[in-house]
Design a protein around this motif. Structure first.
Motif, PDB file in Angstrom:
ATOM      1  N   HIS A  85      35.842 -19.605 -23.205  1.00  0.00           N
ATOM      2  CA  HIS A  85      34.501 -19.013 -23.163  1.00  0.00           C
ATOM      3  C   HIS A  85      33.835 -18.948 -24.533  1.00  0.00           C
ATOM      4  N   THR A  86      34.503 -19.440 -25.562  1.00  0.00           N
ATOM      5  CA  THR A  86      34.031 -19.228 -26.939  1.00  0.00           C
ATOM      6  C   THR A  86      33.473 -20.493 -27.591  1.00  0.00           C
ATOM      7  N   GLY A  87      33.158 -21.495 -26.783  1.00  0.00           N
ATOM      8  CA  GLY A  87      32.707 -22.763 -27.342  1.00  0.00           C
ATOM      9  C   GLY A  87      31.342 -22.739 -27.980  1.00  0.00           C
ATOM     10  N   GLY A  88      30.566 -21.687 -27.742  1.00  0.00           N
ATOM     11  CA  GLY A  88      29.222 -21.622 -28.306  1.00  0.00           C
ATOM     12  C   GLY A  88      29.102 -20.810 -29.571  1.00  0.00           C
ATOM     13  N   ILE A  89      30.127 -20.071 -29.929  1.00  0.00           N
ATOM     14  CA  ILE A  89      30.018 -19.151 -31.065  1.00  0.00           C
ATOM     15  C   ILE A  89      29.785 -19.916 -32.368  1.00  0.00           C
ATOM     16  N   GLY A  90      28.726 -19.527 -33.063  1.00  0.00           N
ATOM     17  CA  GLY A  90      28.399 -20.148 -34.338  1.00  0.00           C
ATOM     18  C   GLY A  90      27.719 -21.499 -34.242  1.00  0.00           C
ATOM     19  N   ARG A  91      27.434 -21.963 -33.032  1.00  0.00           N
ATOM     20  CA  ARG A  91      26.837 -23.300 -32.860  1.00  0.00           C
ATOM     21  C   ARG A  91      25.310 -23.248 -32.809  1.00  0.00           C
ATOM     22  N   PHE A  92      24.765 -22.077 -32.510  1.00  0.00           N
ATOM     23  CA  PHE A  92      23.316 -21.924 -32.367  1.00  0.00           C
ATOM     24  C   PHE A  92      22.817 -21.089 -33.544  1.00  0.00           C
ATOM     25  N   PRO A  93      22.158 -21.705 -34.512  1.00  0.00           N
ATOM     26  CA  PRO A  93      21.934 -21.052 -35.816  1.00  0.00           C
ATOM     27  C   PRO A  93      21.079 -19.798 -35.790  1.00  0.00           C
ATOM     28  N   SER A  94      20.232 -19.632 -34.784  1.00  0.00           N
ATOM     29  CA  SER A  94      19.343 -18.463 -34.737  1.00  0.00           C
ATOM     30  C   SER A  94      19.843 -17.385 -33.785  1.00  0.00           C
ATOM     31  N   ALA A  95      20.999 -17.587 -33.190  1.00  0.00           N
ATOM     32  CA  ALA A  95      21.452 -16.711 -32.106  1.00  0.00           C
ATOM     33  C   ALA A  95      22.144 -15.451 -32.609  1.00  0.00           C
ATOM     34  N   THR A  96      21.801 -14.343 -31.970  1.00  0.00           N
ATOM     35  CA  THR A  96      22.575 -13.111 -32.081  1.00  0.00           C
ATOM     36  C   THR A  96      23.618 -13.126 -30.973  1.00  0.00           C
ATOM     37  N   HIS A  97      24.866 -12.832 -31.322  1.00  0.00           N
ATOM     38  CA  HIS A  97      25.981 -12.907 -30.381  1.00  0.00           C
ATOM     39  C   HIS A  97      26.239 -11.514 -29.799  1.00  0.00           C
ATOM     40  N   VAL A  98      26.120 -11.405 -28.487  1.00  0.00           N
ATOM     41  CA  VAL A  98      26.207 -10.119 -27.809  1.00  0.00           C
ATOM     42  C   VAL A  98      27.579  -9.981 -27.157  1.00  0.00           C
ATOM     43  N   VAL A  99      28.337  -8.982 -27.578  1.00  0.00           N
ATOM     44  CA  VAL A  99      29.704  -8.803 -27.097  1.00  0.00           C
ATOM     45  C   VAL A  99      30.012  -7.311 -27.039  1.00  0.00           C
TER      46      VAL A  99
END
Length: 271
Positions: A115-129
């Motif tokens: 489930h972690t394949g997107g972390i850090g790949r989208f430069p403007s994204a805030t990661h909600v966890v």
């Protein structure tokens, strides 16, 4: 309760993607069942929203397609990822016209390796966890440690937004009722599911791994990997109530039969 979607922006769309499959055993998906071979999909989701696009999870990391043994280690003997490089979340998002800089949020249902394949790949994204999940991922119990690939989430320059279990339950991401995040512990201590409200389609409930399959949903078995059996059962009960109240379409986490019935990108919900 069911919300009227008639006033919603029709530019809101849900895309369903898949980063390959996991070859595993039935007993690892459905607790105490047989040792027969079993293959499950690895889904992830993209919501187009006028306030900014939202990715949910991102599936397997691209490194899995390059060298799964190096990236995942010995867990591939139990969960063997079969994935093409082109199935990574960035290339798939671009395939439906997404500018990766337009992704405003990346919602992490939890921090397990598929489930972690997107972390850090989208430069403007805030990661909600969930804060519980983030903290646990850095110091998991021995029986869960292989499910957390630290190099997937322990990265520099990641902006995190932490939710706080029951205190932030039903967190409304944009305040418009379209994306609500529901605390559903059990499979992982800080697992969260997502309730969507879409134009024309209405409500879609992404259980993620709170219910791997419809057997879990229907209380016929427990998931093969659990942090708490009791919490897992309570979370499914909670989600079933939500689904009934909202007349929601149910999308479980890894059910190969159910997954085959849904529209996949480039088709979206809902034209």
């Amino acid at each position: 309760m069911y919300e009227n979607t008639s006033s919603f922006n029709t530019n809101i769309r849900l895309y369903m993607f898949q980063t390959g499959i996991l070859k595993t055993k039935l007993k690892y998906i459905k607790m105490n069942q047989s040792n027969e071979d079993f293959e499950i999909p690895v889904p992830w989701f993209l919501i187009k929203h006028p306030e900014g696009d939202v990715v949910i999870d991102g599936g397997n990391a691209i490194e899995v397609a390059i060298d799964k043994h190096s990236h995942w280690g010995d867990i591939v003997t139990a969960y063997d990822p079969i994935m093409q490089k082109s199935e990574n979340c960035i290339d798939q998002a671009k395939s439906v016209g997404t500018n990766i800089s337009d992704v405003r949020y990346l919602i992490q249902s939890h921090l397990h390796l598929d489930h972690t394949g997107g972390i850090g790949r989208f430069p403007s994204a805030t990661h909600v966890v969930q804060r519980l999940e983030y903290d646990y991922a850095y110091n998991p119990d021995w029986f869960a440690s292989a499910a957390y690939i630290r190099k997937d989430f322990d990265k520099p320059n990641i902006e995190w937004k932490f939710l706080n279990d029951k205190k932030t339950d039903f967190f409304d991401l944009y305040g418009d009722g379209v994306i609500k995040i529901i605390f559903t512990p059990g499979h992982a201590p800080g697992h969260q599911s997502i309730l969507l409200n879409l134009p024309k389609t209405g409500h879609v409930l992404l259980t993620i791994d709170a219910a791997y399959t419809m057997d879990h949903w229907n209380n016929k078995c427990l998931p093969g990997l659990l942090h708490s059996s009791s919490d897992s059962a309570k979370s499914v009960t909670k989600l079933r109530k939500i689904a009934k109240e909202n007349k929601a379409i149910i999308v479980t986490g890894h059910d190969p039969d159910a997954w085959s019935t849904f529209k996949k990108a480039p088709t979206f919900y809902y034209e």
